[in-house]
Enzyme design. Structure first.
Site, PDB file in Angstrom:
ATOM      1  CG  HIS A  97      -1.283   1.451  -3.607  1.00 18.84           C
ATOM      2  ND1 HIS A  97      -1.552   0.846  -4.811  1.00 18.84           N
ATOM      3  CD2 HIS A  97      -1.630   0.567  -2.653  1.00 18.84           C
ATOM      4  CE1 HIS A  97      -2.045  -0.360  -4.593  1.00 18.84           C
ATOM      5  NE2 HIS A  97      -2.106  -0.556  -3.295  1.00 18.84           N
TER       6      HIS A  97
ATOM      7  CG  ASP B 164      -2.221   0.765   1.006  1.00 22.92           C
ATOM      8  OD1 ASP B 164      -2.227   1.666   0.149  1.00 22.92           O
ATOM      9  OD2 ASP B 164      -3.204   0.527   1.715  1.00 22.92           O
TER      10      ASP B 164
END
Length: 182
Positions: A140, A106
């Site tokens: 991300h 993430d």
């Protein structure tokens, strides 16, 4: 805790791959998925030369802390492990992240200051965050502000960092339904 140093070399392994933490990650079991390292209300802390890996959820999460240094860390989670942010300072002041390599599933760094109810009851903005000489890969966002930022964020400085194969360099985010309606 105050005036504590956690100094390696050494590895803190969250062992999430040994269980089912990354499957159906939005489902609560007996408890929500844990963070591997969580500092709550700490001051004058240093973590240096340590590897933290395989976190069930956020990897290192300082929460309502001041005067922290994170130096020469390696933070690793598989690229497909959901919601495994690398470093999430939340409602913290005077934080240094230096010389750290983060490769996660993430956001590499997600700067936060609480959801609405936390800011309303325990207001504390996140301020004076310095991120320098770090290597961020496969996250991300390399450096993200949000999505929980009800207390506000100010004074973030990012310099001399490498962003390698991340989806975004700098990312500001929120969720639908947050904030006041006009």
């Amino acid at each position: 805790c105050e005036h504590v140093d956690i100094i390696g070399p050494g590895t803190i392994n969250g062992n999430a791959e040994a269980g089912d933490w990354w499957q159906n990650h939005r489902t609560k079991r007996l408890a929500w998925r844990p963070n591997t390292v969580f500092f709550n209300g700490c001051n004058h802390m240093r973590m240096q030369n340590v590897t933290v890996k395989n976190s069930p959820c956020w990897t290192i999460h300082p929460y309502y802390c001041d005067d922290l240094s994170f130096l020469n860390l390696t933070i690793q989670n598989p690229y497909d492990s959901p919601n495994t942010d690398g470093f999430d300072p939340e409602s913290c002041k005077n934080v240094l992240l230096l010389g750290t390599k983060i490769s996660v599933g993430d956001d590499c760094v997600a700067i936060k200051s609480g959801k609405f109810y936390m800011a309303r009851n325990h207001f504390k903005r996140t301020e004076n965050i310095v991120i320098r000489n770090c290597d961020f890969e496969r996250g991300h966002g390399s450096v993200t502000v949000g999505s929980e930022i009800a207390g506000g964020v100010t004074g973030v400085k990012v310099e001399q960092c490498l962003f390698d194969a991340t989806d975004r360099g700098v990312r500001i985010k929120t969720r639908r339904g947050r904030g006041e309606r006009s």
